[in-house]
Design a protein around this motif. Structure first.
Motif, mmCIF file in Angstrom:
data_model
loop_
_atom_site.group_PDB
_atom_site.id
_atom_site.type_symbol
_atom_site.label_atom_id
_atom_site.label_comp_id
_atom_site.label_asym_id
_atom_site.label_seq_id
_atom_site.Cartn_x
_atom_site.Cartn_y
_atom_site.Cartn_z
ATOM 1 N N VAL A 163 -3.904 6.768 -3.146
ATOM 2 C CA VAL A 163 -2.964 6.561 -2.044
ATOM 3 C C VAL A 163 -3.729 6.651 -0.733
ATOM 4 O O VAL A 163 -4.750 7.342 -0.638
ATOM 5 N N ILE A 164 -3.232 5.948 0.244
ATOM 6 C CA ILE A 164 -3.773 6.044 1.591
ATOM 7 C C ILE A 164 -3.078 7.218 2.276
ATOM 8 O O ILE A 164 -1.866 7.411 2.118
ATOM 9 N N VAL A 165 -3.830 8.004 3.019
ATOM 10 C CA VAL A 165 -3.251 9.111 3.780
ATOM 11 C C VAL A 165 -3.146 8.641 5.227
ATOM 12 O O VAL A 165 -4.155 8.262 5.840
ATOM 13 N N LYS A 166 -1.897 8.617 5.745
ATOM 14 C CA LYS A 166 -1.643 8.138 7.107
ATOM 15 C C LYS A 166 -1.067 9.264 7.950
ATOM 16 O O LYS A 166 -0.263 10.073 7.470
ATOM 17 N N ASP A 167 -1.455 9.265 9.230
ATOM 18 C CA ASP A 167 -0.893 10.245 10.155
ATOM 19 C C ASP A 167 0.499 9.803 10.599
ATOM 20 O O ASP A 167 0.999 8.750 10.172
ATOM 21 N N VAL A 172 0.863 -1.176 0.000
ATOM 22 C CA VAL A 172 0.000 0.000 0.000
ATOM 23 C C VAL A 172 0.902 1.230 0.000
ATOM 24 O O VAL A 172 1.788 1.355 0.838
ATOM 25 N N VAL A 173 0.680 2.105 -0.945
ATOM 26 C CA VAL A 173 1.441 3.344 -1.024
ATOM 27 C C VAL A 173 0.678 4.395 -0.225
ATOM 28 O O VAL A 173 -0.534 4.540 -0.364
ATOM 29 N N SER A 174 1.435 5.113 0.616
ATOM 30 C CA SER A 174 0.770 6.124 1.444
ATOM 31 C C SER A 174 1.518 7.446 1.390
ATOM 32 O O SER A 174 2.686 7.504 0.998
ATOM 33 N N VAL A 175 0.793 8.484 1.770
ATOM 34 C CA VAL A 175 1.345 9.829 1.887
ATOM 35 C C VAL A 175 0.924 10.372 3.252
ATOM 36 O O VAL A 175 0.116 9.760 3.949
ATOM 37 N N ARG A 176 1.463 11.541 3.600
ATOM 38 C CA ARG A 176 1.112 12.192 4.865
ATOM 39 C C ARG A 176 0.077 13.285 4.596
ATOM 40 O O ARG A 176 0.010 13.834 3.489
ATOM 41 N N PRO A 177 -0.716 13.635 5.600
ATOM 42 C CA PRO A 177 -1.761 14.662 5.423
ATOM 43 C C PRO A 177 -1.239 16.018 4.935
ATOM 44 O O PRO A 177 -1.923 16.724 4.200
ATOM 45 N N LYS A 178 -0.022 16.377 5.307
ATOM 46 C CA LYS A 178 0.536 17.691 4.943
ATOM 47 C C LYS A 178 1.325 17.664 3.630
ATOM 48 O O LYS A 178 1.831 18.701 3.194
ATOM 49 N N ASP A 179 1.407 16.501 2.965
ATOM 50 C CA ASP A 179 2.095 16.433 1.670
ATOM 51 C C ASP A 179 1.323 17.234 0.632
ATOM 52 O O ASP A 179 0.089 17.199 0.595
ATOM 53 N N ILE A 201 -0.231 18.356 -2.955
ATOM 54 C CA ILE A 201 -0.881 17.606 -4.034
ATOM 55 C C ILE A 201 0.130 17.355 -5.149
ATOM 56 O O ILE A 201 0.115 16.289 -5.777
ATOM 57 N N HIS A 202 1.032 18.274 -5.360
ATOM 58 C CA HIS A 202 2.084 18.067 -6.358
ATOM 59 C C HIS A 202 2.898 16.825 -5.996
ATOM 60 O O HIS A 202 3.147 15.964 -6.857
ATOM 61 N N LYS A 203 3.284 16.693 -4.736
ATOM 62 C CA LYS A 203 4.045 15.519 -4.301
ATOM 63 C C LYS A 203 3.206 14.246 -4.441
ATOM 64 O O LYS A 203 3.701 13.205 -4.889
ATOM 65 N N VAL A 204 1.937 14.336 -4.077
ATOM 66 C CA VAL A 204 1.044 13.175 -4.167
ATOM 67 C C VAL A 204 0.945 12.694 -5.611
ATOM 68 O O VAL A 204 1.032 11.486 -5.879
ATOM 69 N N THR A 205 0.792 13.620 -6.556
ATOM 70 C CA THR A 205 0.684 13.217 -7.966
ATOM 71 C C THR A 205 1.990 12.602 -8.458
ATOM 72 O O THR A 205 1.969 11.680 -9.271
ATOM 73 N N GLU A 206 3.119 13.078 -7.964
ATOM 74 C CA GLU A 206 4.404 12.468 -8.331
ATOM 75 C C GLU A 206 4.498 11.033 -7.809
ATOM 76 O O GLU A 206 4.972 10.143 -8.508
ATOM 77 N N VAL A 207 4.021 10.811 -6.581
ATOM 78 C CA VAL A 207 4.020 9.463 -5.994
ATOM 79 C C VAL A 207 3.115 8.539 -6.808
ATOM 80 O O VAL A 207 3.490 7.404 -7.128
ATOM 81 N N MET A 208 1.924 9.025 -7.159
ATOM 82 C CA MET A 208 0.993 8.222 -7.959
ATOM 83 C C MET A 208 1.614 7.863 -9.308
ATOM 84 O O MET A 208 1.520 6.726 -9.766
ATOM 85 N N LYS A 209 2.240 8.842 -9.948
ATOM 86 C CA LYS A 209 2.862 8.612 -11.253
ATOM 87 C C LYS A 209 3.999 7.601 -11.130
ATOM 88 O O LYS A 209 4.104 6.670 -11.934
ATOM 89 N N GLU A 210 4.832 7.772 -10.130
ATOM 90 C CA GLU A 210 5.984 6.891 -9.918
ATOM 91 C C GLU A 210 5.557 5.434 -9.743
ATOM 92 O O GLU A 210 6.199 4.519 -10.245
ATOM 93 N N HIS A 211 4.448 5.217 -9.040
ATOM 94 C CA HIS A 211 3.978 3.857 -8.752
ATOM 95 C C HIS A 211 2.931 3.362 -9.745
ATOM 96 O O HIS A 211 2.519 2.205 -9.678
ATOM 97 N N GLY A 212 2.481 4.241 -10.643
ATOM 98 C CA GLY A 212 1.469 3.848 -11.632
ATOM 99 C C GLY A 212 0.151 3.463 -10.984
ATOM 100 O O GLY A 212 -0.471 2.471 -11.370
ATOM 101 N N ILE A 213 -0.277 4.258 -9.996
ATOM 102 C CA ILE A 213 -1.498 3.956 -9.234
ATOM 103 C C ILE A 213 -2.471 5.129 -9.285
ATOM 104 O O ILE A 213 -2.093 6.246 -9.622
#
Length: 173
Positions: free
Chosen positions: A69-73, A45-52, A54-66
């Motif tokens: 993402v789950i947002v974890k504290d 499961v690929v996750s990000v943090r609440p304060k990340d 959206i630009h970073k989130v889209t890069e993570v999604m692109k990198e993993h081809g997903i």
């Protein structure tokens, strides 16, 4: 006068035909669960943090081809899910500022989840009725995996192919 032909009588050896036994086999509903899907797909499961951002989130999604993402504290607990659809809505609402927003601004907080025991057909129904494509699978507090509508459809298609093969084997012998 028209003569009526009589069908040959073969006795009462079997009241069920071969096709009836095939129908009974096909009627058997899928007993697959979320755990079965995760066994074939994996538990990553690929996750990000609440304060990340959206630009970073889209890069993570692109990198993993997903597509989500789950947002974890900071303690590793799920606080939401962020999907491509959430991000598109953000762009529709704030076209110039969306990349500067953070995950917690766009994420879905009231996440529908499943357990490893949730039947495949219940997953499919939940996603169809709720109009979402990803569902986290929780084993207690632990995230066991993330199942997409594509995962469910692919698993079910494999089941149907297997059932068709077994039926063909029954017919051919």
């Amino acid at each position: 006068m028209v003569s009526k032909s009589k069908k040959p009588h073969f006795g009462h050896e079997s009241m069920h035909t071969h096709s009836q036994s095939i129908e009974a086999a096909v009627v058997e509903r899928s007993k697959a669960t979320a755990a079965h899907i995760l066994e074939t797909k994996g538990h990553d499961v690929v996750s990000v943090r609440p304060k990340d951002s959206i630009h970073k989130v889209t890069e993570v999604m692109k990198e993993h081809g997903i597509g989500s993402v789950i947002v974890k504290d900071q303690n590793g607990h799920m606080v939401g899910i962020l999907t491509e659809r959430d991000i598109v809505r953000g762009f529709a609402d704030e076209p110039d500022n969306t990349f500067d927003e953070i995950a917690e601004d766009l994420m879905t907080r009231d996440v529908v989840t499943a357990t490893p025991e949730t039947p495949l057909l219940v997953l499919l129904h939940s996603m169809s009725e709720g109009r979402f494509r990803h569902i986290p699978v929780l084993d207690g507090e632990h995230i066991a995996g993330l199942v997409s509508i594509g995962d469910v459809v692919k698993f079910r298609l494999r089941e149907l192919e297997y059932e068709a093969l077994k039926l063909k084997q029954m017919i051919v012998g």
